[in-house]
Motif scaffolding. Structure first.
Motif: not given
Length: 96
Positions: A79-89, A25-35, A47-52
């Motif tokens: 589903x792929x998941x991105x989690x940060x201090x402001x929430x989850x996508x 399972x490959x989850x990739x995030x490409x950040x295109x802008x912002x700090x 029903x379970x989420x596994x994180x790096x």
């Protein structure tokens, strides 16, 4: 078996593939802008989420995390998941 979703500052991508008796399972995030932000990537399965671990990523960078499951997980809904201090996508579900 591949899904992605556009975010305000990047693209979140999820893919699964079968290799012998292992589902990769490959989850990739490409950040295109912002700090720079501290995030973690993962996936949700049955029903379970596994994180790096958390890592920092800046504009123009791409980070890919690889996770494994048994062969029986292949083609199942994930589903792929991105989690940060402001929430989850999440990406839309990958499945056969």
């Amino acid at each position: 078996m591949e899904r992605c979703t556009s975010l305000s500052n990047g693209i979140l991508y999820n893919k699964q593939s079968l290799s012998g008796s292992t589902t990769n399972v490959f989850t990739t995030y490409s950040k295109t802008g912002g700090s720079s932000v501290s995030v973690r990537l993962g996936y949700t399965y049955r029903g379970s989420t596994h994180y790096s671990s958390y890592f920092s990523i800046g504009s123009g960078q791409t980070v890919k995390k690889t996770f494994t499951q048994g062969a029986s997980a292949y083609c199942q809904s994930m589903t792929g998941v991105l989690n940060y201090s402001g929430g989850t996508f999440q990406t839309p579900s990958t499945h056969c």
